[in-house]
Design an enzyme around this catalytic site. Structure first.
Site, mmCIF file in Angstrom:
data_model
loop_
_atom_site.group_PDB
_atom_site.id
_atom_site.type_symbol
_atom_site.label_atom_id
_atom_site.label_comp_id
_atom_site.label_asym_id
_atom_site.label_seq_id
_atom_site.Cartn_x
_atom_site.Cartn_y
_atom_site.Cartn_z
ATOM 1 C CG ASP A 65 47.274 -8.888 12.194
ATOM 2 O OD1 ASP A 65 46.594 -9.912 12.426
ATOM 3 O OD2 ASP A 65 48.125 -8.440 12.994
ATOM 4 C CG ASN B 41 46.003 -18.924 14.330
ATOM 5 O OD1 ASN B 41 46.499 -19.825 13.655
ATOM 6 N ND2 ASN B 41 46.497 -17.697 14.340
ATOM 7 C CD GLN C 71 40.499 -18.092 18.606
ATOM 8 O OE1 GLN C 71 40.341 -19.305 18.659
ATOM 9 N NE2 GLN C 71 39.508 -17.238 18.427
ATOM 10 C CB SER C 72 46.045 -13.834 20.654
ATOM 11 O OG SER C 72 45.938 -13.127 19.437
ATOM 12 C CB VAL C 73 41.471 -11.758 19.104
ATOM 13 C CG1 VAL C 73 40.169 -10.968 19.205
ATOM 14 C CG2 VAL C 73 42.675 -10.831 19.250
ATOM 15 C CG HIS D 215 40.548 -13.630 13.904
ATOM 16 N ND1 HIS D 215 40.192 -13.916 15.208
ATOM 17 C CD2 HIS D 215 41.871 -13.831 13.825
ATOM 18 C CE1 HIS D 215 41.261 -14.261 15.889
ATOM 19 N NE2 HIS D 215 42.304 -14.227 15.083
ATOM 20 C CG HIS E 20 45.194 -14.710 10.564
ATOM 21 N ND1 HIS E 20 45.961 -13.716 11.140
ATOM 22 C CD2 HIS E 20 44.639 -15.397 11.595
ATOM 23 C CE1 HIS E 20 45.870 -13.812 12.468
ATOM 24 N NE2 HIS E 20 45.075 -14.822 12.766
HETATM 25 P P1 DGP Z 1 45.030 -14.760 16.439
HETATM 26 O O1 DGP Z 1 46.387 -14.939 17.057
HETATM 27 O O2 DGP Z 1 44.754 -15.779 15.359
HETATM 28 O O3 DGP Z 1 43.932 -14.663 17.477
HETATM 29 O O4 DGP Z 1 45.105 -13.383 15.673
HETATM 30 C C1 DGP Z 1 44.754 -12.157 16.252
HETATM 31 C C2 DGP Z 1 45.346 -11.100 15.360
HETATM 32 O O5 DGP Z 1 44.739 -9.881 15.693
HETATM 33 C C3 DGP Z 1 46.843 -10.913 15.532
HETATM 34 O O6 DGP Z 1 47.504 -11.249 14.313
HETATM 35 C C4 DGP Z 1 47.015 -9.446 15.832
HETATM 36 C C5 DGP Z 1 45.665 -8.853 15.517
HETATM 37 N N1 DGP Z 1 45.262 -7.777 16.407
HETATM 38 C C6 DGP Z 1 45.229 -7.814 17.769
HETATM 39 N N2 DGP Z 1 44.799 -6.644 18.256
HETATM 40 C C7 DGP Z 1 44.531 -5.861 17.171
HETATM 41 C C8 DGP Z 1 44.042 -4.525 17.037
HETATM 42 O O7 DGP Z 1 43.742 -3.813 17.995
HETATM 43 N N3 DGP Z 1 43.921 -4.049 15.768
HETATM 44 C C9 DGP Z 1 44.240 -4.809 14.657
HETATM 45 N N4 DGP Z 1 44.070 -4.241 13.473
HETATM 46 N N5 DGP Z 1 44.686 -6.070 14.762
HETATM 47 C C10 DGP Z 1 44.828 -6.572 16.003
#
Ligand code: DGP
Length: 114
Positions: A31, A87, A94-96, A100, A102
């Site tokens: 992450d 999430n 959830q942001s992406v 996924h 964690h």
């Molecule tokens: P969530 O909030 O559950 O959607 O988690 C998304 C996670 O993705 C957050 O902990 C940060 C991670 N993340 C976002 N952008 C990138 C990226 O460009 N590279 C990596 N390695 N992680 C990322």
């Protein structure tokens, strides 16, 4: 064609990431904003947006993601325990929008997570 998700772009090596494992179904990378000494994301190659979009047809894949997280926990030496989190949606944080898992460990984690 739908725009690629951020994680598809990592899978396709268009965006750099520290990839620690991959197979035909998933990829695992660190992450970018780690919340624990070990914080990795287990990401299916299939771009399922959220946990809500996981169907019965994806049951074997969902199981594989969990089993992969467990394997990585062992590889990372998390013998004292770890946490697996998915999430989902806005309230879930959830942001992406690409499913996924964690995997967090390497320190004593608090509960509830907040
Ligand atoms: P969530 O909030 O559950 O959607 O988690 C998304 C996670 O993705 C957050 O902990 C940060 C991670 N993340 C976002 N952008 C990138 C990226 O460009 N590279 C990596 N390695 N992680 C990322």
């Amino acid at each position: 064609m739908a725009e690629k998700t951020l994680f598809e772009r990592i899978i396709d090596r268009e965006i750099p990431a520290t990839i620690i494992y991959e197979d035909d179904q998933c990829i695992v990378f660190r992450d970018i904003n780690p919340q624990a000494p070990t914080h990795v994301l287990v990401v299916p190659r299939k771009p399922i947006p959220t946990m809500d979009d996981v169907s019965e047809d994806d049951a074997a894949l969902a199981s594989h993601l969990l089993m992969t997280a467990k394997k990585i926990a062992a590889d990372e030496g998390l013998a004292n325990g770890y946490r697996i989190v998915i999430n989902c949606g806005a309230d879930g944080g959830q942001s992406v929008d690409h499913l996924h898992v964690h995997l967090l460990g390497g320190r004593k984690l608090k509960w509830p997570p907040g």
